[in-house]
Structure formats: C-alpha cells, structure tokens
Design a protein around this motif. Structure first.
Motif, PDB file in Angstrom:
ATOM      1  N   SER A  96       7.337   6.975   5.833  1.00  0.00           N
ATOM      2  CA  SER A  96       6.457   6.555   4.734  1.00  0.00           C
ATOM      3  C   SER A  96       5.226   5.808   5.253  1.00  0.00           C
ATOM      4  N   VAL A 118       2.011   6.384   3.493  1.00  0.00           N
ATOM      5  CA  VAL A 118       1.839   5.713   2.199  1.00  0.00           C
ATOM      6  C   VAL A 118       1.024   4.423   2.374  1.00  0.00           C
ATOM      7  N   ASP A 119       1.331   3.679   3.436  1.00  0.00           N
ATOM      8  CA  ASP A 119       0.579   2.447   3.718  1.00  0.00           C
ATOM      9  C   ASP A 119      -0.878   2.746   4.082  1.00  0.00           C
ATOM     10  N   ARG A 165      -2.669   3.612   0.876  1.00  0.00           N
ATOM     11  CA  ARG A 165      -2.837   2.410   0.063  1.00  0.00           C
ATOM     12  C   ARG A 165      -3.982   1.554   0.603  1.00  0.00           C
ATOM     13  N   SER A 166      -4.068   1.423   1.916  1.00  0.00           N
ATOM     14  CA  SER A 166      -5.106   0.559   2.474  1.00  0.00           C
ATOM     15  C   SER A 166      -6.489   1.194   2.340  1.00  0.00           C
ATOM     16  N   LEU A 210      -7.428   3.116  -0.196  1.00  0.00           N
ATOM     17  CA  LEU A 210      -7.794   2.915  -1.610  1.00  0.00           C
ATOM     18  C   LEU A 210      -8.324   1.500  -1.829  1.00  0.00           C
ATOM     19  N   PRO A 259      -6.806   5.736  -7.470  1.00  0.00           N
ATOM     20  CA  PRO A 259      -5.920   6.683  -6.791  1.00  0.00           C
ATOM     21  C   PRO A 259      -6.107   8.129  -7.233  1.00  0.00           C
ATOM     22  N   GLU A 261       6.635   8.890  -3.253  1.00  0.00           N
ATOM     23  CA  GLU A 261       5.971   7.583  -3.108  1.00  0.00           C
ATOM     24  C   GLU A 261       4.458   7.721  -3.262  1.00  0.00           C
ATOM     25  N   LEU A 262       3.916   8.761  -2.629  1.00  0.00           N
ATOM     26  CA  LEU A 262       2.474   9.004  -2.717  1.00  0.00           C
ATOM     27  C   LEU A 262       2.072   9.290  -4.158  1.00  0.00           C
ATOM     28  N   ARG A 263       2.860  10.116  -4.795  1.00  0.00           N
ATOM     29  CA  ARG A 263       2.561  10.480  -6.191  1.00  0.00           C
ATOM     30  C   ARG A 263       2.627   9.252  -7.092  1.00  0.00           C
ATOM     31  N   LEU A 290       1.826   6.303  -6.285  1.00  0.00           N
ATOM     32  CA  LEU A 290       0.586   5.524  -6.137  1.00  0.00           C
ATOM     33  C   LEU A 290      -0.467   6.000  -7.128  1.00  0.00           C
ATOM     34  N   GLY A 291      -0.300   7.230  -7.589  1.00  0.00           N
ATOM     35  CA  GLY A 291      -1.260   7.775  -8.543  1.00  0.00           C
ATOM     36  C   GLY A 291      -2.184   8.823  -7.943  1.00  0.00           C
TER      37      GLY A 291
END
Ligand code: C2E
Ligand code: MG
Ligand code: MG
Ligand code: MG
Length: 283
Positions: free
Chosen positions: A126, A129-130, A133-134, A136, A143, A168-170, A172-173
């Motif tokens: 994952s 995913v981080d 997120r960073s 964004l 997202p 998880e990605l989904r 996030l939006g």
C-alpha cells in the motif's frame, strides 16, 4: 508464464539479445542521474470528451531523452525498472509532475482529470497509497481529478493484495482505469471485482472498428456493458476522423489518439486547455 520465461533463457545465448539486455540493464544505473538531470520527463496526451467535444483530461506518459542514445521508449525502461524494484521512484516522479500540471490546469477547467500509469508490482503493497495521498496534499488537488491506470492482467495476477490496494486508492476518492482492455483474457464480468471507474479500450479495437459489422458489434457491446456496470469508456488510439465519428455515434464517452493530439509537453497542454478555440482551428 513458464513458456515465455523458458524463451527468455534460450534467447540470452543470442548475442544480439544479450546485447539488448546488457543495454537495458545499463540504463538502470543511469536512472537516478537521469531523473536528477531532467532527462526523464513527462508528456501529456489530451483526452477528448466525445459528448461535448471538450478536452476533458490527459494521460501522463513518461519520457527519457538520453543525451547520447536519444529518446528511449517507456516500453524499454519501465519494464527494466519494474523488474529491478526501481519503478516506485519513476512513479513518484511522474505523479509529482502530473500533480503540478493538474493543479494549474484545474484553474481553467475544474472538471479536468489526469491519468497516471501504475506498474503491476506497485499494487502488491500500500506504499502507493501514501505517495498518492502526499501528491494530492502537496498540490491541493481534489482526489477525483486523478485517475490511476492499471492493466487487467496486473490486477488479476497480483491477487488479493492488489485488490486491497485498489480499494484503498478508490477510497481516497481517485479514479481507477482498466488500461488496454481487451488485450488480456479477462471478461468485463470478471473485472467487476476491481473498483474501477473507467475502461480504456485498447487501440487494436479502435483500429478494427470500421473493418466490418462484427468488429463494430464488439465495440458496441463492450461500451454498453461497461455503461451498465457504471464505467466510463475511453477509446485509445483514435487515428482517423472516421473512427472518432463512429465512436461518438456508439456512445463512447472519451477518446485519445494521434488524430486528437499526440503526447505533448506540459506547456502545450496548458495552452490547449486555456485556448480551446485554437485547438479546433488546428484540428
Ligand atoms: P499506455 O498506457 O497504453 O499508453 C498509450 C500509448 O499509446 C502511449 O505510448 C501513447 O503514446 C500511444 N498512443 C497514443 N495515441 C496513439 C495512437 O493514436 N496510435 C498509436 N499507435 N499509439 C498511440 P508510450 O508513451 O510509448 O507508452 C507505452 C506504454 O508504456 C504505455 O501504454 C504504458 O503502459 C507505459 N508507460 C508510459 N508511461 C508510463 C509511466 O509513467 N509509468 C508506467 N508504469 N508505465 C508507463
Ligand atoms: Mg495508460
Ligand atoms: Mg493504454
Ligand atoms: Mg496501450
């Protein structure tokens, strides 16, 4: 896979192939410096909304312009980076550049969406995913302005872990696109497990679209089924006005291809978004 790996072993004894392999491996040693020096950069291929005739997004495509060897195809260096555990650095770079461009373009077109390609192995943990997120947060982009592309084989081959990462990605939006659809063995029904938001139909189907009624029927039924499953459809590899027209007619949502625009530098993409009238005049 066993058969193809056997083939690779055998081919290593072919001097030409051995040389190609050596060349690709040597690229690996230059990767960090190339990123640092700006020899690795990102091109953007616009996507046209076929319902409104507006440029509604773009796909980020990594480029390596080697000072001695010239342009190196991503097909060559992405695969070698992938197999040697170095693809994460490339992806982080592409995401960062694409994020910056997205922030700028959103000021002109708030509905704009940027697509970035992921490699199969990046779904096994994952970590991505981080990274997403960073990016964004860094560029303050919503997202839903970002879409990650994965091939159908990637999601299937990586199994349960891949599915968890995609979920998880989904969550996030961000959007998830199934890339090169139709080149693997999986049916759309099977792909329902993936939390995808769009389907990118491989250019070989766009290419065949006008060959006859059977080829057209394949495209029509794929688009219809995708819509029933709640997926937006993007056709890849539109090279003629006839293909573009036919795809709009059978309700394909968006399109990408040389007839619409070639991959371009970020400044050209920004100009295309800022002055859409100019695009029409050229095209
Ligand atoms: P893809 O994701 O399917 O990208 C579309 C490819 O089709 C691009 O090739 C694009 O330049 C090309 N293309 C676009 N329109 C047309 C058309 O009308 N006709 C034809 N014949 N081709 C068209 P490119 O840039 O050489 O990239 C090749 C592949 O390399 C990509 O296929 C993708 O799988 C991979 N790739 C590119 N950038 C990245 C990246 O940043 N990360 C990863 N993991 N893979 C990447
Ligand atoms: Mg792609
Ligand atoms: Mg593709
Ligand atoms: Mg493709």
């Amino acid at each position: 896979h066993a058969a193809s790996e056997e083939g690779v072993c055998w081919m290593v004894h072919d001097p030409a192939t051995a040389k190609a392999k050596e060349w690709k491996l040597s690229l690996l040693g230059e990767l960090d410096d190339a990123l640092e020096a700006g020899h690795i950069w990102v091109a953007y291929q616009p996507q046209l909304d076929l319902r409104t005739a507006v440029i509604s997004g773009a796909e980020a495509l990594v480029r390596w312009t080697h000072p001695v060897r010239g342009p190196i195809s991503p097909m060559d260096f992405v695969e070698i980076a992938e197999r040697n555990g170095r693809i994460g650095k490339v992806t982080a770079f592409v995401l960062d550049r694409a994020g910056a461009v997205t922030r700028d373009v959103l000021r002109r077109n708030p509905a704009f969406r940027m697509s970035v390609n992921l490699s199969p192995s990046e779904l096994s943990s994952s970590m991505i995913v981080d990274v997403v997120r960073s990016v964004l947060a860094r560029y303050q982009i919503p997202p839903d302005a970002l879409v990650l592309e994965i091939t159908e084989t990637a999601a299937i081959a990586e199994g349960q872990a891949a599915l968890a990462t995609l979920n998880e990605l989904r969550m996030l939006g961000i959007g998830i696109a199934i890339d090169d659809y139709g080149t693997g063995m999986s049916t759309l029904e099977y792909l329902r497990k993936i939390p995808a938001t769009e389907l990118k139909i491989d250019r070989r189907f766009t290419n065949a679209l006008l060959d006859g009624p059977a080829d057209r029927a394949v495209m029509v039924s794929t688009i219809e089924l995708a819509h029933i499953l709640g997926l937006e459809v993007v056709a890849e590899g539109i090279e003629t006005p006839e293909q573009l027209f036919a795809l709009a007619q059978i309700r394909c949502d968006r399109g990408q291809g040389y007839h619409i625009a070639r991959p371009m530098e970020d400044s050209d993409l920004k100009e295309m978004i800022a002055y859409p009238a100019k695009v029409k005049a050229n095209g």
